[in-house]
Design a protein around this motif. Structure first.
Motif, PDB file in Angstrom:
ATOM      1  N   ASP A  69       0.815  -1.215   0.000  1.00  0.00           N
ATOM      2  CA  ASP A  69       0.000   0.000   0.000  1.00  0.00           C
ATOM      3  C   ASP A  69       0.853   1.272   0.000  1.00  0.00           C
ATOM      4  OD1 ASP A  69      -2.380  -1.434   0.016  1.00  0.00           O
ATOM      5  OD2 ASP A  69      -2.388  -1.595   2.202  1.00  0.00           O
ATOM      6  N   ASP A 101      -9.583  -3.612 -13.838  1.00  0.00           N
ATOM      7  CA  ASP A 101     -10.326  -2.949 -12.768  1.00  0.00           C
ATOM      8  C   ASP A 101     -10.694  -3.926 -11.656  1.00  0.00           C
ATOM      9  OD1 ASP A 101     -10.190  -0.564 -14.114  1.00  0.00           O
ATOM     10  OD2 ASP A 101     -12.181  -0.751 -15.019  1.00  0.00           O
ATOM     11  N   ALA A 102     -10.857  -5.202 -12.014  1.00  0.00           N
ATOM     12  CA  ALA A 102     -11.334  -6.188 -11.041  1.00  0.00           C
ATOM     13  C   ALA A 102     -10.243  -7.108 -10.511  1.00  0.00           C
ATOM     14  CB  ALA A 102     -12.443  -7.039 -11.671  1.00  0.00           C
ATOM     15  N   ASP A 103      -9.247  -7.433 -11.352  1.00  0.00           N
ATOM     16  CA  ASP A 103      -8.316  -8.504 -11.019  1.00  0.00           C
ATOM     17  C   ASP A 103      -6.854  -8.118 -11.210  1.00  0.00           C
ATOM     18  OD1 ASP A 103     -10.417 -10.341 -10.490  1.00  0.00           O
ATOM     19  OD2 ASP A 103     -10.584 -10.799 -12.632  1.00  0.00           O
ATOM     20  N   ASP A 121      -8.384 -11.127  -6.668  1.00  0.00           N
ATOM     21  CA  ASP A 121      -9.353 -10.025  -6.645  1.00  0.00           C
ATOM     22  C   ASP A 121      -8.642  -8.740  -6.219  1.00  0.00           C
ATOM     23  OD1 ASP A 121     -11.420  -8.247  -5.089  1.00  0.00           O
ATOM     24  OD2 ASP A 121     -12.625  -9.568  -6.369  1.00  0.00           O
ATOM     25  N   LYS A 122      -8.744  -7.722  -7.030  1.00  0.00           N
ATOM     26  CA  LYS A 122      -7.995  -6.491  -6.775  1.00  0.00           C
ATOM     27  C   LYS A 122      -8.453  -5.787  -5.503  1.00  0.00           C
ATOM     28  CE  LYS A 122      -6.300  -2.338  -9.157  1.00  0.00           C
ATOM     29  NZ  LYS A 122      -6.412  -1.484 -10.360  1.00  0.00           N
ATOM     30  N   ALA A 123      -9.726  -5.849  -5.205  1.00  0.00           N
ATOM     31  CA  ALA A 123     -10.259  -5.145  -4.040  1.00  0.00           C
ATOM     32  C   ALA A 123     -10.010  -5.893  -2.739  1.00  0.00           C
ATOM     33  CB  ALA A 123     -11.748  -4.888  -4.222  1.00  0.00           C
ATOM     34  N   THR A 124     -10.274  -7.195  -2.741  1.00  0.00           N
ATOM     35  CA  THR A 124     -10.218  -7.962  -1.493  1.00  0.00           C
ATOM     36  C   THR A 124      -8.903  -8.701  -1.283  1.00  0.00           C
ATOM     37  OG1 THR A 124     -11.140  -9.959  -2.520  1.00  0.00           O
ATOM     38  CG2 THR A 124     -12.705  -8.323  -1.648  1.00  0.00           C
ATOM     39  N   LYS A 125      -8.115  -8.850  -2.345  1.00  0.00           N
ATOM     40  CA  LYS A 125      -6.847  -9.606  -2.323  1.00  0.00           C
ATOM     41  C   LYS A 125      -7.079 -11.097  -2.030  1.00  0.00           C
ATOM     42  CE  LYS A 125      -4.761  -5.696  -3.012  1.00  0.00           C
ATOM     43  NZ  LYS A 125      -5.917  -4.786  -2.952  1.00  0.00           N
TER      44      LYS A 125
END
Length: 286
Positions: free
Chosen positions: A22, A58-60, A83-87
């Motif tokens: 991050d 955008d998603a992965d 998953d890009k958002a949740t990892k």
């Protein structure tokens, strides 16, 4: 030997996982602490290391990784979809598998086609495979370790350490010649054991950087980010930042990125004195 290796692994309970950084590159380069979100998965019979980013949507996030299977006690090259958002790990497929160990799967793009160039010590050569796992071409007839291909300096080159001292002080540089062969161009001797690659070269604000592994005490104990310049026909590597693993992790030895996605890998062992003694004894001379 296999029995002894299995006993060793049961004692230390070694594992690796993929982490998503991050912290911005600017903050990493000026010494700020690294913030990592670790990939979530349900596998207990394998672990994942050596991540390289292949694609980001955008998603992965799609990665090439070393997938180490505990039962077979060897690594193979896999492609992971995260998953890009949740990892959360959504899918995995095997890309290249051999009867012996494979690791460090750098994606190499040639003529708009993506290949994978893994470390394969057993083959005593460095080459590329297609996405069907078929061997395509040999680049160097030598046992190279954690080799990285780059064309950032006009002519394609391969930077690598080699056997029998893969984690030492000597970095070899191979240059593509007029006959389309990679030939040894130069060697660079570092002041400590930071010659081994830790990921792709990357460009930030017009400057080229190389992630390198710190192997002074242990193999892959941390990362050294080096600024790379080419002056008078020689490559110069200057330390910018040394990254140590967060608390509770004993190793951090890969850093790669694409766009806003930055990935590392973390190394854990069982938290007791015997495990640490055995691990340090076995890995101190790698």
């Amino acid at each position: 030997m296999i029995i002894l290796k299995n006993i060793y692994r049961k004692i230390i309970q070694e594992s690796w996982n993929i982490g998503f950084v991050d912290t911005s590159i600017d903050d990493l380069l000026v010494g700020k602490s690294i913030q990592i979100e670790w990939m979530k998965h349900s596998y207990e019979d394998r672990w994942f290391a050596d991540p390289f980013v292949v694609n980001v949507t955008d998603a992965d996030i799609v990665l090439f990784v070393e997938e180490f299977c505990l039962r077979e006690a060897k690594g193979r090259i896999a492609a992971l979809t995260v998953d890009k958002a949740t990892k959360v790990l959504k899918d995995r497929i095997t890309v290249v598998e051999k009867s012996d160990h494979l690791s460090f799967p750098q994606p190499v793009c040639i003529d708009d086609t993506v290949y994978v160039m893994p470390e394969h010590i057993g083959s005593q050569r460095l080459g590329i495979y297609d996405m069907e796992g078929e061997y395509i071409k040999t680049f160097v007839d030598k046992t190279l370790t954690d080799a990285v291909y780059t064309d950032l300096f006009d002519t394609p080159r391969i930077f690598s350490t080699s056997m029998p001292y893969p984690s030492g002080k000597i970095l070899e540089i191979y240059r593509l010649d007029a006959e389309r062969r990679f030939c040894l161009e130069d060697t660079v001797i570092f002041g400590d054991r930071t010659a081994r690659n830790g990921g792709n070269f990357f460009v930030h604000q017009g400057e080229v950087y190389r992630p390198a592994q710190i192997c002074n005490r242990l193999y892959g104990e941390g990362l050294c980010i080096q600024r790379v310049t080419y002056q008078g026909g020689r490559f110069i590597f200057d330390d910018v930042r040394r990254l140590r693993p967060p608390k509770g992790i004993i190793g951090l030895h890969t850093l790669n990125m694409m766009g806003d996605v930055k990935v590392v890998d973390g190394h854990w062992i069982r938290n007791n004195r015997l495990s640490r003694i055995l691990f340090e004894w076995r890995n101190s001379e790698k």
